[in-house]
Design a protein around this motif. Structure first.
Motif, PDB file in Angstrom:
ATOM      1  N   PRO A 277       0.824  -1.051  -0.327  1.00 55.42           N
ATOM      2  CA  PRO A 277      -0.127   0.223  -0.059  1.00 55.42           C
ATOM      3  C   PRO A 277       0.588   1.406  -0.537  1.00 55.42           C
ATOM      4  N   VAL A 278      -0.078   2.185  -0.625  1.00 51.00           N
ATOM      5  CA  VAL A 278       0.739   3.592  -0.455  1.00 51.00           C
ATOM      6  C   VAL A 278       0.246   4.537   0.714  1.00 51.00           C
ATOM      7  N   PHE A 279       0.826   4.543   2.230  1.00 51.11           N
ATOM      8  CA  PHE A 279       0.380   5.296   2.640  1.00 51.11           C
ATOM      9  C   PHE A 279       0.311   6.558   3.113  1.00 51.11           C
ATOM     10  N   HIS A 280       1.670   7.050   2.331  1.00 50.91           N
ATOM     11  CA  HIS A 280       1.767   9.022   2.271  1.00 50.91           C
ATOM     12  C   HIS A 280       1.627   9.204   0.968  1.00 50.91           C
ATOM     13  N   GLY A 281      -0.016   9.458   0.423  1.00 50.93           N
ATOM     14  CA  GLY A 281      -0.198  10.206  -1.397  1.00 50.93           C
ATOM     15  C   GLY A 281       1.128  11.238  -0.788  1.00 50.93           C
ATOM     16  N   ASN A 369      -6.413  14.418   0.311  1.00 49.88           N
ATOM     17  CA  ASN A 369      -6.418  13.258  -0.302  1.00 49.88           C
ATOM     18  C   ASN A 369      -5.282  12.403   0.571  1.00 49.88           C
ATOM     19  N   GLU A 370      -5.534  12.548   1.626  1.00 49.73           N
ATOM     20  CA  GLU A 370      -3.891  11.503   2.121  1.00 49.73           C
ATOM     21  C   GLU A 370      -4.471  10.185   2.743  1.00 49.73           C
ATOM     22  N   PRO A 371      -4.392   9.393   2.512  1.00 50.83           N
ATOM     23  CA  PRO A 371      -5.175   7.968   2.879  1.00 50.83           C
ATOM     24  C   PRO A 371      -5.290   7.465   4.293  1.00 50.83           C
ATOM     25  N   LEU A 372      -4.329   7.957   4.939  1.00 50.02           N
ATOM     26  CA  LEU A 372      -4.515   8.022   6.670  1.00 50.02           C
ATOM     27  C   LEU A 372      -5.293   8.755   7.317  1.00 50.02           C
ATOM     28  N   ARG A 373      -5.723  10.031   6.440  1.00 45.81           N
ATOM     29  CA  ARG A 373      -6.039  11.236   6.933  1.00 45.81           C
ATOM     30  C   ARG A 373      -7.717  11.100   8.362  1.00 45.81           C
ATOM     31  N   ASP A 374      -7.808   9.876   8.172  1.00 47.34           N
ATOM     32  CA  ASP A 374      -8.978   9.761   8.958  1.00 47.34           C
ATOM     33  C   ASP A 374      -9.012   8.472  10.153  1.00 47.34           C
ATOM     34  N   ALA A 375      -7.569   7.781   9.742  1.00 47.83           N
ATOM     35  CA  ALA A 375      -7.565   6.788  10.431  1.00 47.83           C
ATOM     36  C   ALA A 375      -7.524   6.514  11.929  1.00 47.83           C
ATOM     37  N   ASP A 376      -7.971   7.588  12.430  1.00 49.76           N
ATOM     38  CA  ASP A 376      -8.487   6.784  14.124  1.00 49.76           C
ATOM     39  C   ASP A 376     -10.099   6.612  13.712  1.00 49.76           C
ATOM     40  N   GLU A 377     -10.889   7.319  11.994  1.00 49.41           N
ATOM     41  CA  GLU A 377     -11.681   6.540  11.845  1.00 49.41           C
ATOM     42  C   GLU A 377     -12.340   5.181  11.261  1.00 49.41           C
ATOM     43  N   VAL A 378     -10.931   4.286  10.741  1.00 48.01           N
ATOM     44  CA  VAL A 378     -11.352   3.121  10.290  1.00 48.01           C
ATOM     45  C   VAL A 378     -11.805   2.046  11.302  1.00 48.01           C
ATOM     46  N   ALA A 379     -13.101   1.327  11.663  1.00 46.73           N
ATOM     47  CA  ALA A 379     -13.979   0.159  12.319  1.00 46.73           C
ATOM     48  C   ALA A 379     -13.352  -0.844  11.880  1.00 46.73           C
ATOM     49  N   VAL A 380     -12.393  -1.218  10.574  1.00 45.08           N
ATOM     50  CA  VAL A 380     -12.596  -2.672   9.536  1.00 45.08           C
ATOM     51  C   VAL A 380     -11.375  -2.880   9.907  1.00 45.08           C
ATOM     52  N   PRO A 381     -10.948  -4.910  10.367  1.00 42.69           N
ATOM     53  CA  PRO A 381      -9.361  -4.783  10.323  1.00 42.69           C
ATOM     54  C   PRO A 381      -9.311  -4.393   9.003  1.00 42.69           C
ATOM     55  N   VAL A 382      -8.164  -4.348   9.666  1.00 40.26           N
ATOM     56  CA  VAL A 382      -6.672  -4.317   7.678  1.00 40.26           C
ATOM     57  C   VAL A 382      -5.299  -4.571   8.133  1.00 40.26           C
ATOM     58  N   LEU A 383      -5.385  -5.127   7.139  1.00 39.63           N
ATOM     59  CA  LEU A 383      -3.670  -5.749   7.101  1.00 39.63           C
ATOM     60  C   LEU A 383      -3.327  -5.850   5.748  1.00 39.63           C
ATOM     61  N   CYS A 384      -2.247  -5.376   6.388  1.00 40.76           N
ATOM     62  CA  CYS A 384      -0.966  -4.945   5.159  1.00 40.76           C
ATOM     63  C   CYS A 384       0.081  -5.397   5.283  1.00 40.76           C
ATOM     64  N   LEU A 385       0.399  -5.780   3.788  1.00 47.57           N
ATOM     65  CA  LEU A 385       1.537  -7.182   3.353  1.00 47.57           C
ATOM     66  C   LEU A 385       2.392  -5.975   2.589  1.00 47.57           C
ATOM     67  N   CYS A 386       3.554  -5.570   3.309  1.00 45.97           N
ATOM     68  CA  CYS A 386       4.677  -4.558   2.233  1.00 45.97           C
ATOM     69  C   CYS A 386       6.171  -5.215   2.677  1.00 45.97           C
ATOM     70  N   SER A 387       7.212  -4.325   2.150  1.00 41.50           N
ATOM     71  CA  SER A 387       8.277  -5.663   1.666  1.00 41.50           C
ATOM     72  C   SER A 387       9.063  -4.457   1.530  1.00 41.50           C
ATOM     73  N   THR A 388      10.283  -5.015   2.075  1.00 46.06           N
ATOM     74  CA  THR A 388      11.342  -4.068   2.007  1.00 46.06           C
ATOM     75  C   THR A 388      12.440  -3.241   0.850  1.00 46.06           C
ATOM     76  N   ASP A 389      12.144  -4.770  -0.341  1.00 43.24           N
ATOM     77  CA  ASP A 389      12.347  -4.369  -1.316  1.00 43.24           C
ATOM     78  C   ASP A 389      11.545  -4.284  -2.193  1.00 43.24           C
ATOM     79  N   ASP A 390      11.264  -3.107  -2.261  1.00 43.23           N
ATOM     80  CA  ASP A 390       9.853  -2.289  -2.955  1.00 43.23           C
ATOM     81  C   ASP A 390      10.936  -1.266  -3.977  1.00 43.23           C
TER      82      ASP A 390
END
Length: 524
Positions: A277-281, A369-390
């Protein structure tokens, strides 16, 4: 005699090699011997193409991939860690299959023909939705596998989970492509695997993406979830007994995370997952990535816009857009300097209404438009898969670790290999991805947890009937409760009639649906 012998020598040599290569230890010896040579050749090729040196990610490409889980300890988190076997280890591929650049090339740059869904063995059907402001979005439903011999995973691996269970009301997975709207090989592979496991996948296409017509001269902003809200509402109203999940790929996570933040507890989704995912647009657009990938993405974006150049010229400076040299400049020209219709006129462009130029600051654009601007309001479990070699995303040091440490709804699985939306595994199947197996198993584990919580509600009697009914709705039962209407924080103009248009030329009145609230007690 000798002439005859010399004539047969090449054939005898090739025959001897063929016999030797039938031996496994000979093949292994040749493979291990040629691997270092190919590694050094690939380093030279990367230097010529000005790609990040492969040794930046790993020295030999054969190191054992590691996975790191970052989350806030809760009842749900502990249940996921204990029961989701895919998150315990990441059996990723060795080099060259695991090379981040090769994964990106075959997933994003390698062209996909129009009949790619046929090549992947999937049959799609499309619904076009006419949404509130007159725009059109598309939903591609993966209805069946062409290969009738494809069986569910549980038939091949006894004792393992088969998430969909092939019921009459299968769980629905909404797939959100990247921000360019490009359908990738990995997205098609995820559709196929989801169908095999009994899910009902549907691909969400934004306006102007994936062959969807652009009915209004406006593209969707990076983190504007208004179209996705109406698409989810449409899916839920037509499949009220099915559980809804969502998966985003790459920059498409900006849309999914924005949706989860703005809708909060009014979301119809049970769980969500973001692959690379892109966390910071803003940081994503301002951080330079390899020129080869940047030029390919810029060219694809311009070709996409050129299809609607005449219509967009009324609201955008298309000449500057097609002559710009960066995705950041293109984003600014498309959304930060737009000529809008005079608000005193509420009809269509045919009436010759006046246009007014509106300048939007780059920083203010990302405030909404930042993806995490309302992260405190998220009420659904979210799994994020990231890689250090991206190679396409900012360094792993920019990941918002505080959210995963403090927010009970966010889970991060950080691997040492995987590239961007790749995570390929070692094996005969070239498209087998660890991330796909992890996401589907994660959805099953979350669903099982809700069922366990529902049983506890009945057994302990600590909650009322309304809470139990709400929990049952979240786990796919047929009971329903009334929800409050989904409210968005941003206002959008409403043009035209409020209707939905499907691919079967069937007009459906778009009525306002009520949504429900649910007290999620699993974050204790």
């Amino acid at each position: 005699m000798w002439e005859f012998f010399f004539c047969l020598m090449p054939s005898m040599f090739l025959f001897s090699i063929a016999i030797l290569f039938r031996s496994r230890w000979i093949c292994h010896l040749v493979e291990e011997g040629t691997r270092p040579l190919l590694w050094h050749i690939w380093i030279i090729i990367c230097s010529i193409l000005k790609l990040p040196h492969p040794s930046v990610f790993y020295a030999t490409g054969d190191q054992e991939p590691k996975i790191k889980l970052i989350y806030k300890p809760t009842v749900l988190a502990n249940y996921i860690i204990q029961n989701c076997k895919a998150l315990a280890c990441a059996p990723l591929a060795r080099w060259p299959k695991a090379d981040p650049h090769l994964q990106i090339f075959f997933n994003f740059i390698w062209p996909i023909e129009e009949g790619a869904q046929t090549d992947c063995g999937i049959t799609f059907t499309r619904d076009h939705l006419l949404i509130q402001d007159g725009g059109i979005i598309a939903l591609d439903w993966a209805i069946r596998l062409i290969d009738q011999n494809s069986q569910a995973k549980r038939d091949h691996y006894p004792g393992e989970r088969a998430p969909g269970c092939h019921t009459s009301t299968p769980p629905i997975i909404i797939l959100i492509p990247n921000a360019l709207g490009k359908i990738t090989q990995n997205l098609l592979s995820l559709c196929r695997l989801a169908l095999q496991q009994g899910f009902y996948p549907v691909v969400f296409h934004r306006r102007g993406h994936g062959g969807c017509p652009l009915a209004t001269p406006r593209y969707q902003e990076f983190g504007d979830p208004s179209d996705l809200v109406q698409a989810v509402l449409y899916i839920q109203s037509h499949h009220p007994s099915s559980v809804l999940f969502a998966v985003s790929e790459g920059s498409g996570s900006g849309l999914l995370l924005s949706y989860l933040g703005e809708c909060g507890s009014s979301s119809y989704l049970v769980a969500a997952a973001c692959i690379s995912p892109v966390f910071h647009g803003q940081l994503f657009f301002e951080t330079p990535f390899p020129k080869l990938y940047h030029e390919a993405a810029l060219l694809y974006r311009k070709l996409q816009l050129s299809r609607y150049a005449t219509a967009l010229s009324t609201v955008m400076d298309t000449e500057k857009i097609f002559s710009c040299h960066s995705l950041q400049d293109m984003e600014k020209l498309m959304f930060c300097s737009v000529r809008l219709l005079d608000t005193s006129q509420k009809d269509t462009l045919e009436q010759g209404v006046e246009l007014r130029s509106v300048q939007t600051n780059w920083a203010s654009y990302w405030e909404r438009n930042e993806p995490l601007r309302d992260a405190d309001e998220v009420a659904v479990p979210v799994l994020c898969l990231c890689s250090t070699d991206d190679p396409l995303l900012p360094p792993a040091s920019t990941l918002p670790m505080s959210i995963f440490h403090n927010n009970p709804y966010f889970f991060l699985a950080l691997t040492s290999q995987g590239s961007h939306c790749g995570f390929l595994q070692e094996g005969p199947q070239t498209a087998a991805s660890w991330s796909h197996n992890a996401v589907l198993e994660y959805f099953q584990v979350v669903t099982e947890f809700f069922k366990v919580e529902e049983r506890k509600c009945f057994m302990e009697g600590f909650v009322g009937w309304d809470i139990v009914q709400g929990l049952r709705q979240k786990t796919g039962a047929m009971a329903h409760r009334r929800r409050r209407p989904t409210m968005l924080r941003r206002e959008r103009p409403v043009l035209g009639s409020q209707r939905q248009l499907s691919s079967h030329s069937r007009l459906v009145t778009f009525e306002e649906h009520e949504t429900f609230t649910w007290n999620r007690s699993y974050t204790r």
